[in-house]
Design a protein around this motif. Structure first.
Motif, PDB file in Angstrom:
ATOM      1  N   SER A  43      70.894  25.272  23.777  1.00 17.35           N
ATOM      2  CA  SER A  43      70.815  24.552  25.048  1.00 17.35           C
ATOM      3  C   SER A  43      69.550  24.946  25.792  1.00 17.35           C
ATOM      4  CB  SER A  43      72.051  24.927  25.875  1.00 17.35           C
ATOM      5  OG  SER A  43      71.839  24.689  27.252  1.00 17.35           O
ATOM      6  N   LEU A  44      69.154  24.108  26.710  1.00 12.61           N
ATOM      7  CA  LEU A  44      68.110  24.499  27.653  1.00 12.61           C
ATOM      8  C   LEU A  44      68.685  25.522  28.621  1.00 12.61           C
ATOM      9  CD1 LEU A  44      66.726  20.952  28.554  1.00 12.61           C
ATOM     10  CD2 LEU A  44      65.667  22.643  27.026  1.00 12.61           C
ATOM     11  N   MET A  45      67.811  26.311  29.190  1.00 11.42           N
ATOM     12  CA  MET A  45      68.240  27.215  30.257  1.00 11.42           C
ATOM     13  C   MET A  45      68.448  26.390  31.519  1.00 11.42           C
ATOM     14  SD  MET A  45      68.858  30.399  31.040  1.00 11.42           S
ATOM     15  CE  MET A  45      69.074  31.390  32.538  1.00 11.42           C
ATOM     16  N   GLY A  46      69.582  26.561  32.143  1.00 11.47           N
ATOM     17  CA  GLY A  46      69.863  25.779  33.346  1.00 11.47           C
ATOM     18  C   GLY A  46      70.847  26.476  34.247  1.00 11.47           C
ATOM     19  N   GLY A  47      71.219  25.797  35.297  1.00  8.56           N
ATOM     20  CA  GLY A  47      72.184  26.366  36.220  1.00  8.56           C
ATOM     21  C   GLY A  47      72.437  25.409  37.359  1.00  8.56           C
TER      22      GLY A  47
END
Lengths: 233, 233
Positions: A43-47
């Motif tokens: 996954s992409l890094m996200g939040g």
DNA sequence: ATTATTATTGTAAAAAGCACAATTAATTTA
DNA sequence: TAAATTAATTGTGCTTTTTACAATAATAAT
């Protein structure tokens, strides 16, 4: 305080497409997702955007969380809002892309997210609509890099012209004549020739250059042709 | 169904910067806001994103609500998310810009929103951060129009080269040599010369042209120089 | 018929982009 | 230590694009 009643609230996330360059090919930094759904998948890094932070702040926080880096090139890419893009609950995601010096990152690596660099061309399948985010980010940096000097953000402070050319050739998947490329980049007035050489890549050694930051900031928005025949990208 | 617990939800809006061209100057379409806060003040047309619609759908719905128009040029501009941008409640706004044929709109005008066209340069103060949205939209169309044929979206199907030139001169706030401009746009291969003339603007009359839609779609992404000396914008 | 107004067309000079090959500097190998 | 190898560095002529610049044509108004 009054509220806008009768309107639906929803979750807002930020996802970061993080690009790096290892001297050969363009890479992106992915993590193994730590929670459901899609736990354990790339996954992409996200939040999620927090109540008191702006979108830029959110993106910078997320980038720092993963890489430990601050002050890197970060630009809002696009906002993705298909109703079903997250199967759990409607979540709209503001995508940012970052250009980092891959070596700086390696120095600061934190293993919390099981992050890994992948060649852009050989990256694994991603969750949700993140494939589309990456593709759009790839298009954006090609588009922008054709006219503006953003790719320098991927290189260390000191770099050689052959290194720079390899980067451009990698991003645009093409080959460029050495003489013309050299003339082209030097004509921008963005480079300062240094006294010492990089002996790693060749026997003769190539002179190091660094950015003239004055000119860099002043001319960043100017149109410069960095690649030959930029008829379309 | 599971939810992402412990995360804060927020309101998501779409705001539209709607551009038109009256033959002289670039204009934007504003409405008088119909509800609190800032009720009665000039504002962009906007609305909240509904639970079942994508962002593009939301923007198209909002545009149609005001103008009655469908199928117009609409592009996501940027997402604005400063925590305090709406004083009532945190609302993140995805800004879109639209390019419409101002005459088509006038035919379909609906008076529900007390909408009015303003010269871009003489528009009234707007609410919240909408001033910034408009400024960013202005920059974006200048940037894009320097290289891509988007400004045709502001003109009627049939237009003359002098009309086109006036449009470019208005957008870029400059003057362009007639001979060179004509050569430039005809060289793109996007225009089809028609048999009839526009007699309104001059005694001699200027030939109408229309877009070659084949070439228009095919070459839209190509880089074409529409203005001289595009060193920076 | 004269005047006024705007559309249309061409050319030469300058600048930018492109194709193309020989030489230099240093290391490695014979 | 000479020769071979490898990659960096430098220049020129040709082509294409861009720019500067002015005279003529078509029509309506007087």
């Amino acid at each position: 305080m009054l509220k806008y009643s009768k309107q639906t609230r929803l979750l807002l996330a930020v996802d970061c497409i993080i690009f790096g360059f290892d001297g050969e090919v363009l890479k992106i930094l992915l993590i193994k997702r730590g929670f459901q759904p899609e736990k354990g998948n790339w996954s992409l890094m996200g939040g999620f955007v927090q109540p008191d932070e702006s979108l830029d702040q959110s993106a910078n926080r997320i980038l720092k969380q993963l890489t430990g880096l601050e002050g890197v090139y970060l630009e809002q890419l696009y906002t993705f809002g298909q109703p079903q893009r997250d199967p759990i609950e409607r979540t709209v995601s503001v995508a940012y892309f970052a250009l980092v010096d891959i070596h700086k990152y390696e120095a600061q690596i934190s293993d919390d997210y099981h992050a890994e660099w992948f060649q852009l061309k050989r990256a694994p399948k991603l969750i949700f609509d993140q494939q589309e985010m990456v593709e759009q980010a790839r298009k954006r940096i090609r588009y922008k890099a054709a006219m503006h000097p953003i790719l320098f953000e991927l290189l260390p402070t000191k770099f050689t012209i052959p290194q720079l050319q390899t980067l451009y050739e990698s991003v645009f998947n093409t080959t460029i004549d050495k003489r013309n490329f050299s003339k082209r980049v030097l004509a921008t007035g963005l480079l300062i020739k240094l006294a010492d050489k990089d002996k790693a890549g060749s026997k003769r050694g190539a002179y190091y250059y660094q950015l003239n930051m004055q000119n860099y900031y002043a001319k960043f928005q100017a149109f410069m042709n960095f690649i030959p025949n930029p008829d379309s990208l």
